[in-house]
Write a protein that holds these residues in place. Structure first.
Motif, short mmCIF file in Angstrom:
data_model
loop_
_atom_site.label_atom_id
_atom_site.label_comp_id
_atom_site.label_asym_id
_atom_site.label_seq_id
_atom_site.Cartn_x
_atom_site.Cartn_y
_atom_site.Cartn_z
N VAL A 182 0.96 -1.39 0.12
CA VAL A 182 0.09 0.08 -0.04
C VAL A 182 0.94 1.23 -0.05
O VAL A 182 1.81 1.42 0.75
N ASP A 223 -5.79 1.75 8.53
CA ASP A 223 -6.39 1.67 7.28
C ASP A 223 -8.03 1.93 7.53
O ASP A 223 -8.21 1.22 8.46
N LEU A 270 -11.76 -1.73 5.42
CA LEU A 270 -11.25 -3.24 5.08
C LEU A 270 -12.41 -3.97 5.40
O LEU A 270 -13.19 -3.57 6.53
N ASN A 318 -9.82 -7.24 3.34
CA ASN A 318 -9.55 -6.95 1.86
C ASN A 318 -10.20 -5.51 1.90
O ASN A 318 -11.18 -4.92 2.58
N GLU A 319 -9.93 -4.60 0.62
CA GLU A 319 -10.22 -3.49 0.53
C GLU A 319 -11.53 -3.35 0.06
O GLU A 319 -12.34 -3.81 -0.74
N LYS A 320 -12.55 -2.41 0.98
CA LYS A 320 -13.78 -2.27 0.36
C LYS A 320 -13.90 -1.00 -0.37
O LYS A 320 -12.98 -0.13 -0.61
N PHE A 356 -11.88 2.79 0.47
CA PHE A 356 -10.65 2.07 1.29
C PHE A 356 -9.90 3.38 1.19
O PHE A 356 -9.55 4.17 0.23
N PRO A 384 -6.05 4.29 2.92
CA PRO A 384 -4.70 3.84 3.58
C PRO A 384 -4.31 4.77 4.59
O PRO A 384 -4.48 6.07 4.52
N GLN A 410 -15.39 -4.78 9.57
CA GLN A 410 -13.98 -4.54 9.66
C GLN A 410 -13.08 -5.71 10.41
O GLN A 410 -13.74 -6.68 10.97
N GLU A 412 -10.88 0.34 13.38
CA GLU A 412 -10.69 1.58 12.77
C GLU A 412 -10.79 2.70 13.61
O GLU A 412 -11.85 2.98 14.64
#
Length: 548
Positions: free
Chosen positions: A2, A159, A162, A167-169, A172, A174, A466, A538
């Motif tokens: 990333v 991040d 996620l 995995n990236e939603k 996303f 970073p 998440q 998060e």
């Protein structure tokens, strides 16, 4: 890999609690006095400053008097003076014996102190810091360390966006690299980065294990006829039995409100004990019931407390940064207070760091911090009370209490004895078959309540789907080890109903309801297999305490 945005500062401070904000303010004051530029950033994982702050709190203003001598003119939310101290031994569920002041350690006495919401005090401190040019970023969790060449160079924020598998939603974002010449860790008790730093740099090599308590707090709106603004109640004894230590409190604050709580030491041995349920039944004692009955519970929270004192204090410096406040364990448990010592540790950190910056130093190991802290009144306090907790652990409630009263009142903490408790809290549980089961009464929804309705009052919220921030090193241990030996105590020591053992297709299954987590860190501390690691969710996730 990333790609991350990078921001550079002179100093990054992790945590907008009293220690972190005192560090920031003192740094900015010195920069202003010397007319020298100093870029300072404070990151806070709560949705706003104060959202994750939970403290009793009786506040001693010693450090604040030094940091902002005109705090009263600046409308600090420090207004309710203690007017009366009551101290009790709770004999049983119906009787209490008032203890005269001469028979209690003088460190318990609160003349000249204030009843405050530390959440509101921190909100005010953040305003003072921002007025001095400090950048304060709430809603950003410090997720990981930047360590290069065995030196701390900053932190990486978490991040955002996620899913539970990492995995990236959509949407996303970073995390950012926040790099600094010096990084100060002021995360509070059992900070997850502080824990990593202590391990990586062996900062606790010469210290006893840190010891902890789990503190509960509720705010109640009560009948004005029962309210005595400034009245302070402390007590110990029932409902805590056997080798379970701790103490209760009730403070009459402003606006016909009282705060009521219980601290349970986490070195207890009975795996069937539920600290939450001990607190709920405590409120049925007449000392509390007579005040609370007819009132309304309006807030709830829980938080671990670092109470090991001087013997458990790690080395607080390492290449590139410092540990301050409860991240290191500067709380004075003999006073049941840590906000003033946390602030002082941060102010000393600011002075040492600013001197290094003036000498064009960066990323050095600020070994001079150890001597500066040792010369402060905060160290003197911790030294005077160094045996307080270990004496209770070693000698028991009665003999330990008598020793502490003699030591504090007659000798000023100078008796020539040293007590240490070198057994970590997670090692104290006995086999489930060797301990008495405890039959807790069902909550009556008048004075006592269940965990889920309590968590609701904490305004806890986590973004759905998440990654789980309560990580198991081995997913089999909760059922195969902890359930077999200890009836999986996470079901009971967690104050928020995060952990359950459920029957799924005829088999026991360990369930983690991470969305309930109030970030108390008890699981990270008390799990007997040390299988649970608390990491930051998060940013902005967790409780949102309004006035705690």
């Amino acid at each position: 890999m990333v790609e991350r945005e990078t921001m550079e500062f002179d100093v990054v401070i992790v945590g907008a609690g009293p220690a972190g904000l005192a560090t920031a303010i003192r740094l900015a004051q010195q920069a202003q006095e010397k007319q020298q530029e100093c870029t300072i950033c404070v990151v806070e994982k709560g949705s706003e400053v104060g959202a994750h702050i939970l403290s009793g709190a009786i506040f001693e203003t010693t450090a604040l008097d030094e940091l902002l001598p005109n705090w009263q003119d600046l409308d600090a939310p420090v207004t309710t003076k203690v007017t009366n101290d009551e101290i009790y031994w709770f004999n049983n569920d119906n009787k209490a014996t008032a203890i005269p002041h001469f028979a209690t350690p003088k460190s318990f006495h609160n003349t000249g102190n204030y009843i405050v919401s530390m959440g509101n005090v921190c909100r005010w401190l953040a305003e003072q810091a921002e007025n001095l040019g400090v950048e304060v970023f709430p809603g950003f969790s410090a997720h990981s360390l930047i360590i290069e060449d065995d030196t701390v160079k900053g932190i990486v924020t978490g991040d955002m966006g996620l899913d539970k598998d990492g995995n990236e939603k959509d949407g996303f974002m970073p995390g950012m690299e926040l790099r600094a010449k010096y990084t100060v860790f002021a995360e509070g008790c059992r900070g997850h980065l502080g824990k990593q730093l202590i391990n990586q740099f062996a900062l606790d090599a010469d210290a006893s294990p840190q010891h902890y308590g789990l503190g509960f707090k509720e705010i109640w709106q009560i009948d004005p006829a029962k309210h005595k603004q400034g009245n302070v109640v402390h007590g110990t004894g029932w409902p805590l039995a056997g080798d379970t230590n701790g103490g209760a409190f009730m403070y009459h604050s402003e606006n016909n409100q009282v705060v009521v709580g219980l601290i349970v030491d986490l070195n207890y041995s009975n795996p069937h004990l539920s600290p939450f349920d001990e607190f709920q039944r405590m409120k049925h004692h007449p000392v509390f019931k007579d005040i609370l009955q007819g009132g309304e519970r309006i807030s709830y929270g829980a938080r671990a407390i670092a109470k090991g004192g001087l013997h458990s204090l790690p080395k607080m410096h390492f290449p590139g940064g410092l540990l301050v406040g409860c991240d290191a364990g500067t709380l004075n448990f003999a006073k049941i207070k840590g906000n003033h010592t946390a602030m002082k540790s941060g102010m000393i950190a600011a002075e040492v760091i600013f001197k290094a910056l003036c000498n064009a130093q960066a990323h050095s190991d600020l070994t001079e911090y150890a001597q500066a802290f040792k010369q402060s009144w905060a160290y003197k306090e911790l030294h005077q009370s160094r045996n307080f907790g270990p004496a209770m652990h070693k000698l028991g409630k009665f003999i330990g209490g008598a020793y502490n009263t003699l030591d504090q009142n007659m000798f000023g903490g100078g008796l020539p004895f040293t007590f240490k408790d070198n057994t970590p809290d997670h090692c104290t549980l006995v086999d489930k078959n060797q301990a008495d089961k405890i039959d807790y009464p069902k909550p009556d929804a008048v004075l006592s309540f269940d965990k889920l309705s309590s968590v609701f009052l904490s305004n806890t919220n986590h973004e759905e789907f998440q990654p789980c921030h309560l990580q198991l090193k081995n997913s089999a241990i909760p059922i195969d080890v902890n359930l077999v030996k200890f009836d999986e105590p996470a079901q009971r020591y967690c104050p928020a109903g995060v952990y359950e053992v459920q029957q799924v297709d005829g088999k026991d299954e360990f369930v983690i309801n991470s969305q309930n987590c109030v970030h108390c860190k008890t699981c990270d501390i008390k799990d007997p297999s040390q299988n649970i690691t608390w990491v930051t969710p998060e940013g902005a996730g967790g409780p949102n305490y309004p006035n705690m």
